[in-house]
Design a protein around this motif. Structure first.
Motif, PDB file in Angstrom:
ATOM      1  N   ALA A 133       9.733   4.658  38.275  1.00  0.00           N
ATOM      2  CA  ALA A 133      10.643   3.766  37.550  1.00  0.00           C
ATOM      3  C   ALA A 133       9.993   2.405  37.324  1.00  0.00           C
ATOM      4  CB  ALA A 133      11.956   3.620  38.308  1.00  0.00           C
ATOM      5  N   LEU A 134       9.318   1.877  38.330  1.00  0.00           N
ATOM      6  CA  LEU A 134       8.677   0.565  38.192  1.00  0.00           C
ATOM      7  C   LEU A 134       7.565   0.576  37.149  1.00  0.00           C
ATOM      8  CD1 LEU A 134       8.567  -0.710  41.868  1.00  0.00           C
ATOM      9  CD2 LEU A 134       9.841  -1.710  39.971  1.00  0.00           C
ATOM     10  N   VAL A 135       6.778   1.633  37.120  1.00  0.00           N
ATOM     11  CA  VAL A 135       5.704   1.726  36.123  1.00  0.00           C
ATOM     12  C   VAL A 135       6.313   1.809  34.723  1.00  0.00           C
ATOM     13  CG1 VAL A 135       3.809   3.158  35.266  1.00  0.00           C
ATOM     14  CG2 VAL A 135       3.985   2.664  37.695  1.00  0.00           C
ATOM     15  N   GLY A 136       7.390   2.549  34.574  1.00  0.00           N
ATOM     16  CA  GLY A 136       8.078   2.606  33.288  1.00  0.00           C
ATOM     17  C   GLY A 136       8.605   1.243  32.874  1.00  0.00           C
ATOM     18  N   LEU A 137       9.152   0.505  33.832  1.00  0.00           N
ATOM     19  CA  LEU A 137       9.646  -0.845  33.544  1.00  0.00           C
ATOM     20  C   LEU A 137       8.497  -1.796  33.219  1.00  0.00           C
ATOM     21  CD1 LEU A 137      12.395  -1.000  36.280  1.00  0.00           C
ATOM     22  CD2 LEU A 137      12.773  -1.053  33.793  1.00  0.00           C
ATOM     23  N   LEU A 138       7.370  -1.631  33.892  1.00  0.00           N
ATOM     24  CA  LEU A 138       6.189  -2.438  33.588  1.00  0.00           C
ATOM     25  C   LEU A 138       5.780  -2.218  32.133  1.00  0.00           C
ATOM     26  CD1 LEU A 138       3.794  -4.240  34.482  1.00  0.00           C
ATOM     27  CD2 LEU A 138       2.633  -2.145  35.203  1.00  0.00           C
ATOM     28  N   ARG A 139       5.715  -0.953  31.709  1.00  0.00           N
ATOM     29  CA  ARG A 139       5.393  -0.642  30.307  1.00  0.00           C
ATOM     30  C   ARG A 139       6.420  -1.262  29.368  1.00  0.00           C
ATOM     31  NH1 ARG A 139       6.461   4.452  29.905  1.00  0.00           N
ATOM     32  NH2 ARG A 139       6.005   4.452  27.697  1.00  0.00           N
ATOM     33  N   GLY A 140       7.686  -1.170  29.747  1.00  0.00           N
ATOM     34  CA  GLY A 140       8.749  -1.731  28.919  1.00  0.00           C
ATOM     35  C   GLY A 140       8.646  -3.233  28.782  1.00  0.00           C
ATOM     36  N   HIS A 141       8.344  -3.910  29.885  1.00  0.00           N
ATOM     37  CA  HIS A 141       8.213  -5.378  29.828  1.00  0.00           C
ATOM     38  C   HIS A 141       6.991  -5.781  29.011  1.00  0.00           C
ATOM     39  CE1 HIS A 141      11.441  -7.181  32.144  1.00  0.00           C
ATOM     40  NE2 HIS A 141      11.359  -6.153  32.992  1.00  0.00           N
ATOM     41  N   ILE A 142       5.898  -5.061  29.149  1.00  0.00           N
ATOM     42  CA  ILE A 142       4.719  -5.371  28.336  1.00  0.00           C
ATOM     43  C   ILE A 142       5.051  -5.160  26.862  1.00  0.00           C
ATOM     44  CG2 ILE A 142       2.384  -4.599  27.742  1.00  0.00           C
ATOM     45  CD1 ILE A 142       1.942  -4.149  30.783  1.00  0.00           C
ATOM     46  N   HIS A 143       5.734  -4.071  26.553  1.00  0.00           N
ATOM     47  CA  HIS A 143       6.124  -3.780  25.170  1.00  0.00           C
ATOM     48  C   HIS A 143       6.995  -4.908  24.604  1.00  0.00           C
ATOM     49  CE1 HIS A 143       7.216  -1.222  21.750  1.00  0.00           C
ATOM     50  NE2 HIS A 143       8.456  -1.655  21.928  1.00  0.00           N
ATOM     51  N   ARG A 144       8.029  -5.303  25.352  1.00  0.00           N
ATOM     52  CA  ARG A 144       8.919  -6.368  24.892  1.00  0.00           C
ATOM     53  C   ARG A 144       8.163  -7.694  24.774  1.00  0.00           C
ATOM     54  NH1 ARG A 144      14.451  -8.070  28.037  1.00  0.00           N
ATOM     55  NH2 ARG A 144      12.987  -8.817  29.613  1.00  0.00           N
ATOM     56  N   GLY A 145       7.345  -8.010  25.774  1.00  0.00           N
ATOM     57  CA  GLY A 145       6.610  -9.275  25.767  1.00  0.00           C
ATOM     58  C   GLY A 145       5.593  -9.373  24.651  1.00  0.00           C
ATOM     59  N   VAL A 146       4.882  -8.288  24.366  1.00  0.00           N
ATOM     60  CA  VAL A 146       3.912  -8.297  23.271  1.00  0.00           C
ATOM     61  C   VAL A 146       4.640  -8.513  21.948  1.00  0.00           C
ATOM     62  CG1 VAL A 146       2.290  -6.863  21.949  1.00  0.00           C
ATOM     63  CG2 VAL A 146       2.116  -6.963  24.427  1.00  0.00           C
ATOM     64  N   GLY A 147       5.797  -7.907  21.796  1.00  0.00           N
ATOM     65  CA  GLY A 147       6.590  -8.136  20.587  1.00  0.00           C
ATOM     66  C   GLY A 147       6.979  -9.593  20.439  1.00  0.00           C
TER      67      GLY A 147
END
Length: 127
Positions: A91-105
């Motif tokens: 779950a944490l790795v998925g959230l890490l990917r999600g935060h990177i995705h949102r932040g890059v946007g």
């Protein structure tokens, strides 16, 4: 949070290429900045998980010696100060990917040059 490689979304990888051209910063540094910008916005809540069709990073390349610090901040933002339950590594790795995705946007809209990255730093921290 344990992982050896992390694959980001195709959209984030494309935006990272453009950000690299505009700023001269490497993708791993841009991902770190993106992560911090996203964490500042709070938990992801019900955001859909981004695809895994973009660039792949080794864990150490992505977070450097600060992997535990990034994991702790991620856990704090997503679980809160007094968590009822702790999120597992998947779950944490998925959230890490999600935060990177949102932040890059967010960075792709806010950052046009390397100088714009400096505007992301609060004045109190720069003093």
């Amino acid at each position: 949070m344990h992982y050896s490689k992390l694959r980001i979304s195709k959209d984030a990888a494309s935006k990272l290429r453009a950000l690299r051209q505009r700023t001269g910063l490497t993708p791993n540094l841009l991902c770190r900045i993106a992560l911090m910008v996203s964490l500042e916005q709070g938990p992801l809540r019900d955001m859909h998980a981004p695809d895994e069709e973009g660039s792949e990073f080794n864990a150490y390349t992505l977070t450097g010696e600060y992997g535990a610090l990034f994991a702790g901040m991620l856990r704090f933002v997503e679980e809160g100060a007094a968590p009822d339950r702790q999120l597992d590594d998947v779950a944490l790795v998925g959230l890490l990917r999600g935060h990177i995705h949102r932040g890059v946007g967010m960075l792709s809209v806010r950052v046009r040059s390397a100088l714009d990255v400096l505007t992301l730093i609060p004045e109190e921290a720069a003093a």
